[in-house]
Motif scaffolding. Structure first.
Motif, short mmCIF file in Angstrom:
data_model
loop_
_atom_site.label_atom_id
_atom_site.label_comp_id
_atom_site.label_asym_id
_atom_site.label_seq_id
_atom_site.Cartn_x
_atom_site.Cartn_y
_atom_site.Cartn_z
N LEU A 124 -12.86 129.09 -20.78
CA LEU A 124 -14.03 129.54 -21.54
C LEU A 124 -14.53 130.88 -21.02
O LEU A 124 -14.92 131.76 -21.80
N LEU A 127 -12.28 133.70 -22.06
CA LEU A 127 -12.42 134.01 -23.48
C LEU A 127 -13.74 134.71 -23.79
O LEU A 127 -13.92 135.21 -24.90
N ARG A 128 -14.65 134.73 -22.82
CA ARG A 128 -15.96 135.36 -23.02
C ARG A 128 -16.06 136.75 -22.40
O ARG A 128 -16.91 137.54 -22.81
N ASP A 143 -10.02 120.56 -26.04
CA ASP A 143 -10.65 120.21 -27.31
C ASP A 143 -11.46 118.93 -27.09
O ASP A 143 -10.89 117.84 -26.99
N ARG A 177 -17.95 122.21 -29.76
CA ARG A 177 -17.06 123.31 -30.17
C ARG A 177 -17.19 124.46 -29.17
O ARG A 177 -16.18 125.06 -28.77
N ALA A 178 -18.41 124.78 -28.77
CA ALA A 178 -18.63 125.89 -27.84
C ALA A 178 -18.02 125.60 -26.47
O ALA A 178 -17.67 126.52 -25.73
N SER A 180 -15.20 123.89 -26.01
CA SER A 180 -13.78 123.61 -26.19
C SER A 180 -13.00 124.91 -26.27
O SER A 180 -13.09 125.63 -27.28
N PRO A 181 -12.22 125.25 -25.26
CA PRO A 181 -11.46 126.51 -25.31
C PRO A 181 -10.59 126.66 -26.56
O PRO A 181 -10.46 127.75 -27.10
N HIS A 183 -11.21 125.95 -29.45
CA HIS A 183 -12.02 126.39 -30.59
C HIS A 183 -12.68 127.74 -30.33
O HIS A 183 -13.44 128.22 -31.18
N GLN A 184 -12.42 128.34 -29.19
CA GLN A 184 -13.05 129.62 -28.84
C GLN A 184 -12.05 130.77 -28.76
O GLN A 184 -12.42 131.89 -28.42
N HIS A 186 -9.64 133.86 -29.72
CA HIS A 186 -9.88 134.99 -30.60
C HIS A 186 -8.86 136.08 -30.31
O HIS A 186 -8.26 136.12 -29.23
#
Length: 260
Positions: A124, A127-128, A143, A177-178, A180-181, A183-184, A186
């Protein structure tokens, strides 16, 4: 090799101080790995890389390969719910960015390496943050919706994931969802090295398959290292060298300076 232990990097208001241990090689300018321990967000220690694998086989092995490694605490789910843990990881990275050079460490190209619940936090965070060069994800839940279907004998409100996000995923879909990698993901996501045992009874291997598929779907650089018969925390592996070497090779690749 040298060690800087029990360094407080943050004290969230109303909570205990959070500490990290920084181990560094003798060579200056070593790239930085930020390590996050497992334990279902409920327990665990920054002092243990993974249960059953000692310091010499884990932290020391990584330092011997030329990396500095900072093993960082974060608030557990009994202390604070998601996303507090992401704030803690950010605080650790900020402290390291400010102070690591004092110890001969190059914190400008960090890799995040997490185990189990810590792998979810590493993913997470990677991904941020645009400054993360890569993520090593060892058997992390990816997930939370499908994890809720994995029956470990706990009531839905008492699973590790539910305690972390404040209830069952189906009842808190936005938060789940936030958290869960998978779902994040991009476009522009950092490279990922994902390793998972096919006999993992705690976090199904399908979790890592789903994350790898999602990352590939956005064009990310992803390695999925399948460990046939491997269990959670690599239990049952006679020799963990291969899983460490594959992850270390990945770290070397993604931290290589431009022009090297």
């Amino acid at each position: 090799m040298s060690s800087l232990l029990e360094v407080d990097f943050a004290q969230p208001e109303g909570f205990r101080p959070l500490s990290l241990d920084l181990r560094t090689p003798e060579s200056a300018g070593a790239p930085l790995i930020v390590f996050l321990h497992g334990g279902g967000w409920q327990r665990g220690s920054r002092k243990v890389f993974t249960p059953g694998i000692g310091v010499s086989q884990s932290f020391d092995r990584i330092v011997a390969a030329g990396f500095a490694i900072a093993s960082c605490e974060y608030r557990l789910s009994g202390e604070a719910r998601f996303p507090a843990q992401l704030d803690d990881v950010d605080a650790a990275i900020q402290w390291l960015g400010t102070h690591a050079a004092d110890y001969g460490v190059d914190a400008s190209r960090p890799v995040l390496w997490g185990v189990s619940a810590g792998a979810t936090l590493a993913a997470l965070t990677g991904l941020r943050r645009p400054d993360v060069r890569g993520v090593v994800d060892w058997f992390g839940p990816a997930d939370l919706f499908s994890m809720a279907e994995h029956d470990m004998g706990d009531p839905p409100a008492d699973t590790r994931e539910a305690r972390w996000i404040g209830g069952p995923a189906a009842q808190h879909p936005v938060i789940a969802r936030a958290a869960s990698p998978a779902h994040q993901v991009h476009a522009g996501a950092p490279p990922f090295h994902i390793a998972h045992g096919t006999a993992d009874e705690h976090v199904p291997f399908a979790q890592s398959e789903a994350l790898a598929e999602a990352l590939r779907g956005v064009g990310a650089d992803v390695e999925l290292h399948t460990v046939a018969g491997g269990k959670h925390f690599w239990q049952g592996l006679d020799d963990p060298s291969a899983v460490f070497d594959a992850a270390i090779d990945f770290c070397s690749r993604v931290t290589r300076s431009q022009g090297d």
